[in-house]
Scaffold this motif. Structure first.
Motif, PDB file in Angstrom:
ATOM      1  N   VAL A   1       0.842  -1.189   0.000  1.00  0.00           N
ATOM      2  CA  VAL A   1       0.000   0.000   0.000  1.00  0.00           C
ATOM      3  C   VAL A   1       0.881   1.245   0.000  1.00  0.00           C
ATOM      4  CG1 VAL A   1      -1.798   1.257   1.240  1.00  0.00           C
ATOM      5  CG2 VAL A   1      -1.798  -1.247   1.234  1.00  0.00           C
ATOM      6  N   PHE A   2       0.527   2.228  -0.842  1.00  0.00           N
ATOM      7  CA  PHE A   2       1.289   3.461  -0.952  1.00  0.00           C
ATOM      8  C   PHE A   2       0.408   4.652  -0.589  1.00  0.00           C
ATOM      9  CE2 PHE A   2       3.226   0.664  -4.161  1.00  0.00           C
ATOM     10  CZ  PHE A   2       4.532   0.663  -3.708  1.00  0.00           C
ATOM     11  N   HIS A   3       1.077   5.715  -0.228  1.00  0.00           N
ATOM     12  CA  HIS A   3       0.380   6.982  -0.055  1.00  0.00           C
ATOM     13  C   HIS A   3      -0.128   7.429  -1.427  1.00  0.00           C
ATOM     14  CE1 HIS A   3      -0.285  11.266   0.685  1.00  0.00           C
ATOM     15  NE2 HIS A   3      -0.346  10.957   1.974  1.00  0.00           N
ATOM     16  N   PRO A   4      -1.330   7.992  -1.486  1.00  0.00           N
ATOM     17  CA  PRO A   4      -1.860   8.429  -2.792  1.00  0.00           C
ATOM     18  C   PRO A   4      -0.920   9.336  -3.566  1.00  0.00           C
ATOM     19  CG  PRO A   4      -3.580   8.499  -1.135  1.00  0.00           C
ATOM     20  CD  PRO A   4      -2.302   8.178  -0.407  1.00  0.00           C
ATOM     21  N   ALA A   5      -0.132  10.154  -2.849  1.00  0.00           N
ATOM     22  CA  ALA A   5       0.796  11.050  -3.544  1.00  0.00           C
ATOM     23  C   ALA A   5       1.872  10.259  -4.279  1.00  0.00           C
ATOM     24  CB  ALA A   5       1.443  12.011  -2.538  1.00  0.00           C
ATOM     25  N   VAL A   6       2.342   9.159  -3.665  1.00  0.00           N
ATOM     26  CA  VAL A   6       3.350   8.317  -4.322  1.00  0.00           C
ATOM     27  C   VAL A   6       2.758   7.665  -5.560  1.00  0.00           C
ATOM     28  CG1 VAL A   6       4.814   6.274  -4.055  1.00  0.00           C
ATOM     29  CG2 VAL A   6       4.574   7.898  -2.164  1.00  0.00           C
ATOM     30  N   VAL A   7       1.534   7.150  -5.416  1.00  0.00           N
ATOM     31  CA  VAL A   7       0.859   6.541  -6.560  1.00  0.00           C
ATOM     32  C   VAL A   7       0.702   7.563  -7.675  1.00  0.00           C
ATOM     33  CG1 VAL A   7      -1.295   5.499  -7.359  1.00  0.00           C
ATOM     34  CG2 VAL A   7      -0.329   4.828  -5.149  1.00  0.00           C
ATOM     35  N   GLY A   8       0.303   8.761  -7.306  1.00  0.00           N
ATOM     36  CA  GLY A   8       0.121   9.804  -8.304  1.00  0.00           C
ATOM     37  C   GLY A   8       1.402  10.147  -9.042  1.00  0.00           C
ATOM     38  N   ARG A   9       2.527  10.202  -8.319  1.00  0.00           N
ATOM     39  CA  ARG A   9       3.810  10.504  -8.954  1.00  0.00           C
ATOM     40  C   ARG A   9       4.195   9.409  -9.945  1.00  0.00           C
ATOM     41  NH1 ARG A   9       6.317  13.610 -10.294  1.00  0.00           N
ATOM     42  NH2 ARG A   9       8.428  13.258  -9.517  1.00  0.00           N
ATOM     43  N   ILE A  10       4.018   8.158  -9.541  1.00  0.00           N
ATOM     44  CA  ILE A  10       4.376   7.048 -10.431  1.00  0.00           C
ATOM     45  C   ILE A  10       3.456   7.033 -11.654  1.00  0.00           C
ATOM     46  CG2 ILE A  10       4.485   4.542 -10.623  1.00  0.00           C
ATOM     47  CD1 ILE A  10       5.303   4.435  -7.696  1.00  0.00           C
ATOM     48  N   GLU A  11       2.162   7.216 -11.426  1.00  0.00           N
ATOM     49  CA  GLU A  11       1.223   7.208 -12.553  1.00  0.00           C
ATOM     50  C   GLU A  11       1.526   8.340 -13.526  1.00  0.00           C
ATOM     51  OE1 GLU A  11      -2.866   5.214 -10.797  1.00  0.00           O
ATOM     52  OE2 GLU A  11      -2.518   7.354 -10.442  1.00  0.00           O
ATOM     53  N   ALA A  12       1.836   9.526 -12.996  1.00  0.00           N
ATOM     54  CA  ALA A  12       2.127  10.663 -13.870  1.00  0.00           C
ATOM     55  C   ALA A  12       3.387  10.420 -14.687  1.00  0.00           C
ATOM     56  CB  ALA A  12       2.270  11.932 -13.025  1.00  0.00           C
ATOM     57  N   ALA A  13       4.402   9.820 -14.065  1.00  0.00           N
ATOM     58  CA  ALA A  13       5.646   9.566 -14.784  1.00  0.00           C
ATOM     59  C   ALA A  13       5.422   8.580 -15.921  1.00  0.00           C
ATOM     60  CB  ALA A  13       6.709   9.042 -13.812  1.00  0.00           C
ATOM     61  N   PHE A  14       4.731   7.489 -15.647  1.00  0.00           N
ATOM     62  CA  PHE A  14       4.504   6.496 -16.705  1.00  0.00           C
ATOM     63  C   PHE A  14       3.532   7.002 -17.756  1.00  0.00           C
ATOM     64  CE2 PHE A  14       6.514   3.517 -13.786  1.00  0.00           C
ATOM     65  CZ  PHE A  14       7.219   2.698 -14.662  1.00  0.00           C
ATOM     66  N   ALA A  15       2.641   7.915 -17.373  1.00  0.00           N
ATOM     67  CA  ALA A  15       1.758   8.518 -18.371  1.00  0.00           C
ATOM     68  C   ALA A  15       2.553   9.360 -19.355  1.00  0.00           C
ATOM     69  CB  ALA A  15       0.689   9.372 -17.680  1.00  0.00           C
ATOM     70  N   GLU A  16       3.645   9.974 -18.853  1.00  0.00           N
ATOM     71  CA  GLU A  16       4.520  10.758 -19.738  1.00  0.00           C
ATOM     72  C   GLU A  16       5.215   9.842 -20.734  1.00  0.00           C
ATOM     73  OE1 GLU A  16       8.662  13.342 -19.390  1.00  0.00           O
ATOM     74  OE2 GLU A  16       7.327  13.213 -17.651  1.00  0.00           O
ATOM     75  N   SER A  17       5.829   8.783 -20.230  1.00  0.00           N
ATOM     76  CA  SER A  17       6.484   7.780 -21.084  1.00  0.00           C
ATOM     77  C   SER A  17       6.988   6.658 -20.197  1.00  0.00           C
ATOM     78  CB  SER A  17       7.649   8.375 -21.887  1.00  0.00           C
ATOM     79  OG  SER A  17       8.722   8.716 -21.024  1.00  0.00           O
ATOM     80  N   GLY A  18       7.250   5.513 -20.822  1.00  0.00           N
ATOM     81  CA  GLY A  18       7.829   4.414 -20.060  1.00  0.00           C
ATOM     82  C   GLY A  18       9.187   4.777 -19.513  1.00  0.00           C
ATOM     83  N   ALA A  19       9.962   5.535 -20.299  1.00  0.00           N
ATOM     84  CA  ALA A  19      11.298   5.933 -19.855  1.00  0.00           C
ATOM     85  C   ALA A  19      11.218   6.841 -18.632  1.00  0.00           C
ATOM     86  CB  ALA A  19      12.034   6.637 -20.995  1.00  0.00           C
ATOM     87  N   ALA A  20      10.272   7.773 -18.635  1.00  0.00           N
ATOM     88  CA  ALA A  20      10.108   8.656 -17.476  1.00  0.00           C
ATOM     89  C   ALA A  20       9.699   7.857 -16.242  1.00  0.00           C
ATOM     90  CB  ALA A  20       9.068   9.734 -17.783  1.00  0.00           C
ATOM     91  N   GLY A  21       8.891   6.805 -16.450  1.00  0.00           N
ATOM     92  CA  GLY A  21       8.526   5.952 -15.337  1.00  0.00           C
ATOM     93  C   GLY A  21       9.712   5.205 -14.776  1.00  0.00           C
ATOM     94  N   LEU A  22      10.561   4.665 -15.653  1.00  0.00           N
ATOM     95  CA  LEU A  22      11.765   3.966 -15.191  1.00  0.00           C
ATOM     96  C   LEU A  22      12.694   4.933 -14.467  1.00  0.00           C
ATOM     97  CD1 LEU A  22      12.545   1.697 -18.279  1.00  0.00           C
ATOM     98  CD2 LEU A  22      11.431   1.049 -16.149  1.00  0.00           C
ATOM     99  N   GLU A  23      12.775   6.141 -14.959  1.00  0.00           N
ATOM    100  CA  GLU A  23      13.634   7.143 -14.331  1.00  0.00           C
ATOM    101  C   GLU A  23      13.201   7.426 -12.896  1.00  0.00           C
ATOM    102  OE1 GLU A  23      15.250  11.560 -15.577  1.00  0.00           O
ATOM    103  OE2 GLU A  23      13.098  11.149 -15.690  1.00  0.00           O
ATOM    104  N   ILE A  24      11.896   7.537 -12.672  1.00  0.00           N
ATOM    105  CA  ILE A  24      11.439   7.843 -11.307  1.00  0.00           C
ATOM    106  C   ILE A  24      11.620   6.651 -10.384  1.00  0.00           C
ATOM    107  CG2 ILE A  24       9.000   7.169 -11.510  1.00  0.00           C
ATOM    108  CD1 ILE A  24       8.275   9.711 -10.020  1.00  0.00           C
ATOM    109  N   LEU A  25      11.542   5.423 -10.943  1.00  0.00           N
ATOM    110  CA  LEU A  25      11.774   4.238 -10.110  1.00  0.00           C
ATOM    111  C   LEU A  25      13.215   4.192  -9.619  1.00  0.00           C
ATOM    112  CD1 LEU A  25       9.838   1.398 -12.000  1.00  0.00           C
ATOM    113  CD2 LEU A  25       9.116   2.694  -9.977  1.00  0.00           C
TER     114      LEU A  25
END
Length: 915
Positions: free
Chosen positions: A24-48
């Motif tokens: 379980v994550f804080h909604p803000a963490v979920v939001g950050r991950i979702e926003a990054a992957f919505a930008e691109s897969g690469a942006a999602g990997l970068e935030i991970l």
């Protein structure tokens, strides 16, 4: 809330909410991950690899974070000046990519994961990072520091270890260097780390020296060796080391690299796995005992070095060595005599327990995969890692030949169903028939998991024809003796489809259908128990899952093959029908499913509990295995995947070797049943129609109007009682079509394909959308006559987007023309227009120029009703001119006399209501 990563068929990364993941994550963490992957897969990997670098994540996110960490480690191994254009980071080797795929945890879209997909995301991330570095003031150093401080200094200090063959007592040399500058030719210059003390002398440069040595300081906190080198200042001088010290250094490499120190070592210590002597267990070298699942495999034990057998004197020398690095056959190898002796003792005990005959085929395949059900979850992963490091289980000559045939089928004359099969099999289908024939010949369970539309039905019919021929010529007492028919278990709604396919492609098969829908109308009391003689003369008995539960005699006959269609019906091991099906007596079992089964491990266990009972251990053992893997670093599911792979044949429509061989459009009749409430309303309507037709006032144009009104009523009742009643409830359980829609769309959703659903009634669009949302787990789109024209392009563009909504419900008039919806791989006609031209026009919204995939067209038709009879009427006139039915089949019905019409619309209750 929690999330998971989904891999789409196109190889894109998508974030989904997943409450079942347990993290379980804080909604803000979920939001950050979702926003990054919505930008691109690469942006999602970068935030991970940045903000989420040290968070505890669900297994699917851990997989992709590990890829990102691997990338940034490689990126930081390019020490350079901040002004230099960042070079491309080299992709991992094919072996490293294969290891990532093998160890991947269950995740939606796992079937699409491959080395090519990993390379794509690696390069996409590389392009993003190089662009970020170029746009960041301060270059790579500033960018990496902003990502996470741990990355900032990676690559500035390098520890080198090399062999020193001139000194047998101190055969290794150590040197620490730092990146000094980049030459005019673009090459990085490394200088001994001791010179950094001179270069950064004075208080003015102390900050720079501290930054340079920060990864060494972090390493000293994790590694006793690094701490000793730093505190003694030996780090700043070249060193000559004995094997023991070199070995300590090699073992510390993970901590050094994690701290940001680059390590350069001899090639023979590769990826943290040096050459080491291993206990080699060879299974199935002799072919004399491999006859099927009851066969035995011979068991041979030896000790090898990189596949080369060691002599007894060499083995004894290893066991006498204290441990660490040992010079063997001119090569440095790693030796741990305690672990090697433990592993050797373990395998000798396994050999002893197996006895002189060897191990069973199923046990041998378990050993070969590394999957050990029933082991202690607390120590299972650790003990398996030890076994992998210090032992290897390999297939001997004959077992390897068997595995090759299981995993790479090749067509043969023995499995050719011609001339009895009235169809030409495509190349991949011929391979599928041979594989089923080969597996059934061994008595091994087989799961044909081809994508929907690749022809699982015709492959099974071909297999049955081959076995029919073999039975006809075999002598009594053989494994496929005459009198052993096969049993096919299907959802009741698919009985009609199988009947039609058998009639079309394999009419020579003798078939008995055990289901109330096949009893003569008005004779419901007819027994559902054919005589033993009738069964013995049949090639195939077809029944439904509910009948297996109700009719005990089905579970007492010795069947040749027991075949399950839509085998996901037994995914719940505790369900009554799952338990009943697993009680079937048979020589071999086959499961057919188009739903990915490796993505949901609970479903996988239940399916294999039918196919190969005991292969995956008990449900408790299997659950313990899954828990241990989910909690283990690296998510090592590779043993399970290796174990089940030989039993599963799965071909995807996205495979380039398959798609070129597919028809552009495949049309299927999706037969549906009526619920009891639908049947009651339908029969009441037929009775009322009969009364109205007898009324003196019903003639001429009035008669035509009455008939058309009642045809509309019957069609609406077939859709859902609420459509005719107007009560607005549209309960899913009230309509057989709604149940069939859910059955069909759940596997479509699992494969992440898109679907168009057409209905001629605007009032049906919203109820259908609600039912589809439940099947797909997300919202889709709706378009009907009231949809503003200005919104239509936006809806189409949204649907056409790769990550857009998974379904589009359209009224036939509003969505049947002028739209380009080629993102859909499926078209469903929920209710029939009864005019082929109109239906084809709607279908062509998906099947048109720009479509790059095979399109499946599903036409919903209620059995035992006017819908089935009009379908038969249209089919019988398909060869006539297009304008014969241009006005719709309703015109044909209005010209019938009363008795003909009532027979045409009458309800065949036994066929219509499934059980």
């Amino acid at each position: 809330m929690s999330i998971a990563i989904t891999l789409t068929p196109a190889g894109r990364l998508h974030v989904e909410r997943d409450e079942a993941s347990g993290t379980v994550f804080h909604p803000a963490v979920v939001g950050r991950i979702e926003a990054a992957f919505a930008e691109s897969g690469a942006a999602g990997l970068e935030i991970l690899a940045g903000e989420m670098l040290n968070l505890e994540l669900p297994p699917s996110l851990v997989l992709w974070r590990s890829l990102a960490r691997r990338y940034f480690t490689a990126r930081c191994h390019f020490p350079s000046s901040d002004s230099e254009v960042a070079p491309e980071a080299p992709v991992p080797s094919a072996a490293e990519l294969e290891a990532i795929v093998e160890s991947a945890p269950p995740m939606k879209g796992l079937e699409y994961l491959s080395g090519e997909v990993l390379i794509h995301h690696w390069r996409e991330l590389d392009a993003l990072v190089r662009g970020r570095i170029a746009a960041t003031e301060g270059g790579a150093s500033a960018y990496l520091h902003g990502l996470d401080p741990v990355w900032n200094s990676v690559g500035r200090v390098t520890f080198h270890l090399a062999e020193n063959k001139r000194n047998p007592d101190l055969p290794f040399a150590f040197l620490a260097t730092y990146t000094h500058a980049v030459s005019e030719t673009g090459k990085v210059r490394h200088l001994p780390l001791g010179q950094a003390l001179e270069e950064y002398a004075g208080a003015r440069n102390r900050t720079a020296l501290t930054a340079l040595l920060s990864p060494v300081q972090r390493a000293a906190e994790k590694s006793p060796l690094a701490r000793q080198l730093l505190e003694s200042r030996a780090l700043f001088q070249p060193q000559a080391w004995p094997p023991e010290q070199a070995y300590s250094f090699l073992k510390a490499i993970p901590a050094l690299e994690e701290s940001g120190v680059v390590v350069r070592i001899p090639d023979w210590w590769k990826s943290g796995r040096p050459p080491r002597p291993q206990v080699s267990v060879r299974l199935g070298q002799s072919g004399s005992g491999i006859l099927g699942k009851e066969g035995l495999l011979d068991f041979q034990i030896g000790v090898v070095l990189e596949g080369e057998p060691l002599s007894q004197s060499e083995i004894q020398a290893i066991l006498n060595h204290a441990g660490g690095l040992f010079l063997l056959k001119g090569r440095w190898v790693e030796v741990d005599r305690v672990k090697l002796q433990e592993v050797l003792t373990h395998w000798r005990q396994v050999q002893s327990d197996a006895g002189s005959g060897g191990v069973s085929l199923l046990q041998g395949l378990r050993l070969l995969s590394g999957f050990v059900p029933g082991s202690d979850p607390a120590t299972a992963v650790q003990s398996e890692e030890t076994d992998v490091r210090w032992s290897e289980v390999v297939a001997g000559k004959h077992l390897q030949e068997l595995l090759d045939q299981m995993t790479h089928p090749a067509a043969s004359a023995e499995s050719d169903p011609a001339p009895e099969l009235l169809a030409e099999l495509r190349p991949y289908q011929r391979l599928g028939v041979h594989w089923l024939w080969f597996m059934s010949g061994l008595g091994l369970g087989a799961c044909l998991a081809d994508d929907m539309g690749l022809g699982k039905t015709i492959q099974v019919l071909a297999l049955l024809l081959v076995r029919q021929r073999k039975r006809a010529v075999s002598a009594p007492g053989k494994s496929a003796r005459p009198g052993d028919p096969s049993l096919l278990v299907v959802p009741a709604s698919l009985i009609g489809n199988w009947k039609a396919e058998i009639r079309r492609f394999a009419p020579s098969l003798s078939v008995i259908i055990v289901h109330p829908s096949e009893q003569p109308q008005g004779k419901r009391s007819v027994s559902l128990s054919p005589s033993p003689g009738e069964i013995a003369r049949a090639d195939l008995v077809i029944t439904s899952y509910s009948m297996v539960t109700r009719l005990g005699w089905l579970r007492k006959i010795d069947w040749d093959l027991a075949i399950l269609d839509e085998a996901q019906a037994i995914k719940n091991p505790g369900a009554r029908q799952s338990r009943a099906v697993k009680e079937l007596r048979n020589r071999c079992r086959i499961a057919l499913t188009g739903t990915p089964i490796e993505n949901r491990l609970g479903d996988l266990w239940s399916l294999f509990d039918f196919l190969c009972p005991g292969l995956l251990g008990s449900a408790g053992d299997f659950n313990a295995f899954v828990r241990s893997r989910a909690e283990a670093r690296g998510n090592a599911f590779a043993p399970l995947r290796r174990l089940v792979r030989p039993y599963i044949l799965r071909r995807l429509k996205t495979d380039r070797t398959i798609i070129a061989d597919l028809p552009e459009k495949t049309e299927l009749i999706a037969y549906c049943s009526l619920t009891r409430s639908q049947a009651v309303l339908y029969q009441q309507s037929v009775d009322e129609l009969a009364e109205r037709l007898e009324a003196p006032s019903t003639e001429g144009i009035q008669r035509r109007g009455v008939i058309l009104a009642f045809l509309t009523r019957l069609k609406q009742i077939c859709n859902h009682p609420s459509q005719w009643l107007g009560d607005g409830s549209y309960a899913p359980e009230g309509s057989g079509k709604f149940g069939r829609l859910r059955e069909l769309c759940e596997p479509i959703a699992a494969r992440q394909e898109k679907v168009l659903v057409f209905t001629q009634y605007r009032e049906m669009t919203d109820p259908l959308a609600r039912e589809l949302a439940a099947a797909f787990g997300r919202q889709g789109l709706v378009l009907h006559g009231a949809t503003p024209v200005k919104d239509r392009k936006r809806l189409v563009d949204e649907f056409q987007s790769p990550d857009g909504p998974p379904y589009f419900v359209l009224s036939l008039k509003a969505g049947g023309i002028g739209l380009n919806l080629t993102a859909a791989a499926h078209v469903i006609h929920f209710d029939r227009w009864w005019n082929p031209a109109v239906e084809n026009q709607a279908t062509d919204r998906a099947f048109r120029i720009g479509q790059k995939r095979n399109v499946m067209v599903h036409k919903f038709t209620c059995r035992g009703t006017v819908e089935e009879r009009i379908h038969d009427l249209i089919t019988s006139k398909a060869a006539l001119a297009d304008d014969v039915l241009a006005g719709g089949a309703e015109q044909e019905l209005t010209s019938m006399n009363n008795s003909e019409l009532l027979r045409f619309v009458s309800l065949d209750l036994h066929a219509a209501v499934a059980e």
